[in-house]
Write an enzyme that holds these catalytic residues in place. Structure first.
Site, short mmCIF file in Angstrom:
data_model
loop_
_atom_site.label_atom_id
_atom_site.label_comp_id
_atom_site.label_asym_id
_atom_site.label_seq_id
_atom_site.Cartn_x
_atom_site.Cartn_y
_atom_site.Cartn_z
N VAL A 99 41.78 42.52 48.80
CA VAL A 99 40.92 43.36 47.51
C VAL A 99 41.76 45.06 48.74
O VAL A 99 41.84 44.52 49.18
CB VAL A 99 39.98 43.11 47.85
CG1 VAL A 99 39.16 45.09 47.17
CG2 VAL A 99 39.25 42.16 46.87
N HIS A 100 42.63 46.09 47.05
CA HIS A 100 43.21 47.02 47.76
C HIS A 100 42.10 47.92 48.79
O HIS A 100 40.18 47.86 48.59
CB HIS A 100 43.13 47.63 46.63
CG HIS A 100 44.23 48.91 47.47
ND1 HIS A 100 43.50 50.21 47.53
CD2 HIS A 100 45.58 49.09 47.58
CE1 HIS A 100 45.08 50.83 47.93
NE2 HIS A 100 45.54 50.31 47.65
N PRO A 101 41.80 48.24 50.34
CA PRO A 101 41.54 49.08 51.07
C PRO A 101 39.90 50.22 49.97
O PRO A 101 39.01 50.27 50.04
CB PRO A 101 41.44 49.54 52.01
CG PRO A 101 43.54 49.17 52.22
CD PRO A 101 44.03 48.37 50.89
N GLN A 146 41.07 45.81 42.12
CA GLN A 146 42.40 46.34 42.69
C GLN A 146 43.14 45.43 44.23
O GLN A 146 42.49 45.44 44.74
CB GLN A 146 42.27 47.28 43.01
CG GLN A 146 43.59 48.28 43.29
CD GLN A 146 43.75 49.92 43.21
OE1 GLN A 146 44.14 49.95 43.86
NE2 GLN A 146 42.83 49.98 41.84
N PHE A 172 38.96 49.33 47.43
CA PHE A 172 37.82 48.98 46.57
C PHE A 172 36.96 47.76 47.11
O PHE A 172 36.50 46.99 46.80
CB PHE A 172 38.68 47.79 45.67
CG PHE A 172 39.06 48.31 43.96
CD1 PHE A 172 38.41 47.99 43.37
CD2 PHE A 172 39.79 49.32 43.30
CE1 PHE A 172 38.11 48.60 41.93
CE2 PHE A 172 39.38 50.39 42.67
CZ PHE A 172 38.90 49.27 42.03
#
Length: 344
Positions: A227-229, A163, A231
């Protein structure tokens, strides 16, 4: 005891709860009851086939369970984009040169492609916050133990989409810079469309020509490959396996797409099978490892103490019972990632 097993129809309420909790961006875990039920049924059908399937349509959904409560889920798609192309951006470099002006510029560009179509895909990962330690590792790697034990069901290459960056309001700087200009839809809206409609709209509306990255706003450029935190933990687990952020990006939010050779993954390459020996007590050499049986519809994986002695896997009765194994039957065993880190 933490257990990973195939999803059941009775798990639907728990899967719905996790689909809501996972938020936007996890399109393989849609907040849509009918779609979730359809995927559970698809998974049940895939697990029921004892013979090696050859369609590529198989979708395997697993759940993480503790004391009968479902606290996580993760899936495998045997062939990404089986029905329709699996779209992504390929990150490339164009060279613009002029000999008279003595100019030679290397320009970062993004090309829409479906290079990854047909690869095995890890998807639909979510674990409740309280289980993002050992529970997350078991949930993520249980899929790889299943692949190792059912190797003939899966291809040679594997991918996992991470994500990308978006804020609490669901605004994605990458999407706003590119996709929104062609779709006239917010990121949340296009995520919903991706779940409920044919993916051909991507090819119909997204630009077929290269996207010149230097022309994008700084915020969008900074989001590329990020990358989203939420994920970060799944990302760390997969890179520890040998996944790499190669030259591909998620078509919507610009998040990293990880790829690897299946047979080079640490869990696949380093796991081994041993005959079970049930023991009342375990020797001091016993350590916590990941264990799985070799079943399909009765697949189970646990994180439990086991001792490898004289070519046997010694375990307690309760662990053997959860795995539905008895003396002499094979169990697949692999160390935790922390053991790999100590070796290196």
């Amino acid at each position: 005891m933490l257990v990973v097993r195939p999803v059941r129809t009775s798990d639907l309420p728990a899967i719905e709860r996790m689909a809501v909790a996972s938020g936007i961006g996890v399109t393989s875990l849609p907040n849509d009851r009918d779609k979730l039920f359809e995927r559970i049924q698809q998974s049940a059908s895939a697990f029921e086939h004892e013979a090696v399937p050859d369609t590529g349509r198989e979708f395997y959904m697993f759940v993480l369970e503790e004391h009968g409560e479902v606290v996580g889920t993760a899936s495998i798609s045997a062939s990404a984009g089986f029905d329709e192309p699996f779209y992504s951006y390929r990150s490339e470099t164009f060279v613009h040169a002029s000999r008279p002006l003595k100019v030679n510029n290397r320009i970062h560009v993004l090309n829409i492609c479906h290079d990854l179509t047909g690869m095995v895909q890890l998807c639909g990962f979510y674990a409740d916050p309280a289980y993002r330690g050992l529970g997350s590792e078991l949930l993520s790697r249980a899929r790889l133990l299943f692949i190792a034990g059912q190797r003939e069901r899966f291809g040679k290459r594997i991918l996992a989409e991470m994500q990308g960056i978006h804020d609490e309001q669901g605004q994605s700087p990458f999407w706003n810079a590119i996709g929104r200009r062609f779709f006239n839809m917010d990121f949340i809206q296009v995520e919903q469309a991706f779940v409920s409609h044919s993916k051909t709209f991507i090819a119909e509306l997204m630009p077929a020509y290269p996207i010149y990255v230097p022309l994008l706003p700084d915020e969008a450029q900074n989001a590329i490959g990020q990358v989203h935190p939420d994920f970060e933990r799944p990302f760390m687990l997969l890179t520890s396996e040998g996944f790499e952020a190669d030259n591909y990006l998620d078509i919507f939010d610009g998040g990293a797409v990880l790829t690897a050779d299946v047979d080079r993954l640490w869990t696949v390459e380093c796991s081994g099978t041993y005959p079970v020996e049930v023991s009342v007590s375990l020797p001091p050499s016993a350590t916590t490892m990941l264990l799985s049986n070799g079943c399909t519809d009765r697949f189970a994986a646990v994180a439990a103490r086991v001792a490898l002695v004289n070519g046997m896997a010694l375990m307690t009765q309760d662990v053997a019972q959860v795995l539905a194994l008895s003396n002499g039957q094979p169990v697949r065993v692999v160390p935790l990632h922390e053991a790999k880190e100590k070796q290196s």
